[in-house]
Design an enzyme around this catalytic site. Structure first.
Site, PDB file in Angstrom:
ATOM      1  N   GLY A 113       0.858  -1.188   0.000  1.00  0.00           N
ATOM      2  CA  GLY A 113       0.000   0.000   0.000  1.00  0.00           C
ATOM      3  C   GLY A 113       0.887   1.227   0.000  1.00  0.00           C
ATOM      4  NE  ARG A 114       4.118   2.182   5.292  1.00  0.00           N
ATOM      5  CZ  ARG A 114       3.484   2.654   6.363  1.00  0.00           C
ATOM      6  NH1 ARG A 114       3.518   3.936   6.638  1.00  0.00           N
ATOM      7  NH2 ARG A 114       2.833   1.845   7.169  1.00  0.00           N
ATOM      8  CE1 TYR A 125       0.754   3.427  13.355  1.00  0.00           C
ATOM      9  CE2 TYR A 125       2.042   5.062  12.158  1.00  0.00           C
ATOM     10  CZ  TYR A 125       1.007   4.143  12.214  1.00  0.00           C
ATOM     11  OH  TYR A 125       0.229   3.951  11.109  1.00  0.00           O
ATOM     12  CB  CYS A 180      -8.578  21.058  22.071  1.00  0.00           C
ATOM     13  SG  CYS A 180      -9.036  22.765  22.008  1.00  0.00           S
ATOM     14  CD  GLU A 181      -5.061  15.151  22.810  1.00  0.00           C
ATOM     15  OE1 GLU A 181      -6.287  15.311  22.899  1.00  0.00           O
ATOM     16  OE2 GLU A 181      -4.393  14.445  23.581  1.00  0.00           O
TER      17      GLU A 181
HETATM   18  N1  PLP Z   1      -1.587  -6.487   3.541  1.00  0.00           N
HETATM   19  C1  PLP Z   1      -2.036  -6.601   4.794  1.00  0.00           C
HETATM   20  C2  PLP Z   1      -2.682  -7.860   5.212  1.00  0.00           C
HETATM   21  C3  PLP Z   1      -1.904  -5.531   5.692  1.00  0.00           C
HETATM   22  O1  PLP Z   1      -2.359  -5.647   6.942  1.00  0.00           O
HETATM   23  C4  PLP Z   1      -1.279  -4.337   5.240  1.00  0.00           C
HETATM   24  C5  PLP Z   1      -1.101  -3.180   6.148  1.00  0.00           C
HETATM   25  O2  PLP Z   1      -1.272  -3.182   7.294  1.00  0.00           O
HETATM   26  C6  PLP Z   1      -0.837  -4.265   3.915  1.00  0.00           C
HETATM   27  C7  PLP Z   1      -1.004  -5.349   3.092  1.00  0.00           C
HETATM   28  C8  PLP Z   1      -0.188  -3.039   3.351  1.00  0.00           C
HETATM   29  O3  PLP Z   1       0.913  -2.648   4.064  1.00  0.00           O
HETATM   30  P1  PLP Z   1       1.815  -1.459   3.516  1.00  0.00           P
HETATM   31  O4  PLP Z   1       0.923  -0.309   3.225  1.00  0.00           O
HETATM   32  O5  PLP Z   1       2.744  -1.182   4.628  1.00  0.00           O
HETATM   33  O6  PLP Z   1       2.486  -1.965   2.293  1.00  0.00           O
END
Ligand code: PLP
Length: 445
Positions: free
Chosen positions: A298-299, A346, A373-374
């Site tokens: 994803g990231r 985190y 407000c934190e």
């Molecule tokens: N697949 C699973 C099962 C996940 O839980 C996650 C993220 O938590 C991802 C893929 C994607 O991770 P990332 O965005 O770090 O690549």
């Protein structure tokens, strides 16, 4: 010391550029023009950057459909269409994500479904939509999905999510039997093997493969490799004892990305080489064709594709004792933990630059804070900012594409920011800014 006006290439979108007049553009569009038109905070996605990262990942793993975009990082209909156009598959982890993907006409057969506690309602929607894979996370879910598929008179292809006993979380890597977590079915206790047997017995499920995910924002390639080797040991056991050669191995996501100028990217090509080799090695030992390796980043696909632009407001210098020199400058912006919870959640770090002009002030220890407000509402805990940063400047944090908007909240009744895409000098709105009407629409008088 690096010039503060430079944009560190590893954290800024590939098509970001500081122009001669000091303005930062992405895809040819000045960011301050977007800020003025859409208000701040505003998220800006570099479409070509995202697409090029999809292509790089597809090349590293051999084919676009082997790469499943983990939509939890960021999902809108428009990005789902980009993913589809690039030929990638997609992961969803909730009924909402599934519905958004389907609303964007994302092909259901290229959707993989995750979740440690999927409801019957969610599983029914998956079966009805005929999603490509459901990743089974527990023995309980296996039974429930089999029943649901039977009722719908369908056979649902599934993967089993295996907990391989590898904990490779952020910056630390502990290769122990890490079983103490909510996801997946244990490899070490034999439960994953038992789940494979149960799947093969289930009349309305087809077991197509195994899945694992070692963690997120991982930089140590050894963690991925070790998990792949352990999964392949189970693959062999299933082959040898049950006579079944599974077709797919899904090795999850988690590839770390740099967020600041001093971090370096993970070498995805080297990781993919190791993973493909680990899988090919087992297949070779078994004398079979290697199963297809799937991954679900994803990231690494979307993180660096976006920036968030804020307007600077109150500036406060903190001095202690009789010192005339400020110890730290607090630069407050008009967003904060509601649009990016990662620093508070985190301790995530970010890079920030003034994007509407050149700055030439002396760099001083600063903290970028939000407007909530934190006191923990901090976007960047420690950064050197030029001392000429002033109210009304636009400050952008880079690499906010992943897990910012998708984790956003309405704390302090904040409106979620507008999100736009830019490409070839054009702005394409993706999500409009929330309004008071959006908030009030939930009220039941
Ligand atoms: N697949 C699973 C099962 C996940 O839980 C996650 C993220 O938590 C991802 C893929 C994607 O991770 P990332 O965005 O770090 O690549």
């Amino acid at each position: 010391m690096a010039d503060f006006n430079e944009l560190p290439a590893q954290v800024w979108p590939r098509n970001a550029q500081r122009q001669e007049d000091g303005e930062v553009t992405i895809g040819g569009v000045p960011l301050s023009e977007i800020a003025e038109e859409y208000g701040t905070p505003v998220m800006v996605f570099d479409e070509d950057d995202f697409r090029s990262r999809c292509r790089d990942m597809a090349e590293a793993f051999g084919a676009p459909e082997r790469v499943h975009y983990a939509s939890k990082a960021f999902l809108s209909k428009r990005i789902a269409r980009w993913v589809n156009e690039e030929g990638l598959a997609m992961d969803v982890a909730s009924l909402g994500e599934l519905r958004i993907a389907l609303a964007a006409d994302f092909p259901a057969e290229r959707i993989t479904v995750h979740g440690n506690n999927k409801s019957a309602n969610f599983l029914r929607a998956c079966v009805e939509a005929q999603v490509g894979h459901v990743v089974i996370d527990s023995a309980q879910e296996l039974e429930l999905l089999d029943l649901i598929a039977a009722k719908a008179q369908r056979v649902q292809p599934v993967l089993i999510r295996v907990t391989p006993g590898v904990d490779a979380h952020t910056h630390e890597f502990i290769a122990t039997s890490h079983e103490d977590q909510k996801f997946g079915i244990s490899l070490a206790t034999g439960e994953a093997f038992a789940a494979a047997q149960a799947c093969l017995r289930a009349e309305n499920l087809t077991l197509v493969g195994l899945h694992c995910h070692v963690g997120s924002q991982v930089f140590d390639g050894e963690g991925f490799k070790l998990a792949a080797e352990r999964i392949m040991a189970l693959y062999s056991q299933i082959h040898n004892e049950l006579g079944y050669a599974l077709k797919e191995i899904d090795l999850g996501g988690g590839y770390g990305i740099p967020y600041t100028a001093h971090e370096s990217p993970l070498d995805i090509k080297a990781v993919s080489k190791d993973l493909l080799a680990a899988v090919a090695h087992t297949a070779d030992e078994l004398g079979i064709e290697p199963p297809t390796v799937l991954v679900e980043p994803g990231r690494a696909l979307v993180g660096a594709s976006a920036v968030t632009v804020y307007e600077v407001g109150v500036i406060k210098d903190v001095t202690t004792g009789d010192s005339a020199t400020p110890q730290r400058r607090y630069v407050a912006v008009d967003g904060g933990m509601s649009d990016n919870i990662r620093p508070a959640l985190y301790g995530a770090e970010y890079d920030a630059r003034v994007i509407n002009r050149y700055t030439d002030g002396e760099e001083i220890p600063s903290r970028v804070v939000g407007s909530h407000c934190e006191s923990g509402d901090i976007l960047i805990e420690n950064i050197s900012l030029p001392n000429d940063v002033a109210a009304g400047d636009f400050l952008a944090t880079a690499a906010t594409g992943a897990y910012s908007y998708s984790m956003s909240s309405r704390y302090n009744a904040a409106f979620r920011p507008a999100v736009v895409a830019v490409r070839a000098g054009m702005i394409k709105p993706m999500l409009r800014r929330e309004t008071l009407d959006d908030l009030l629409s939930l009220e039941v008088d």
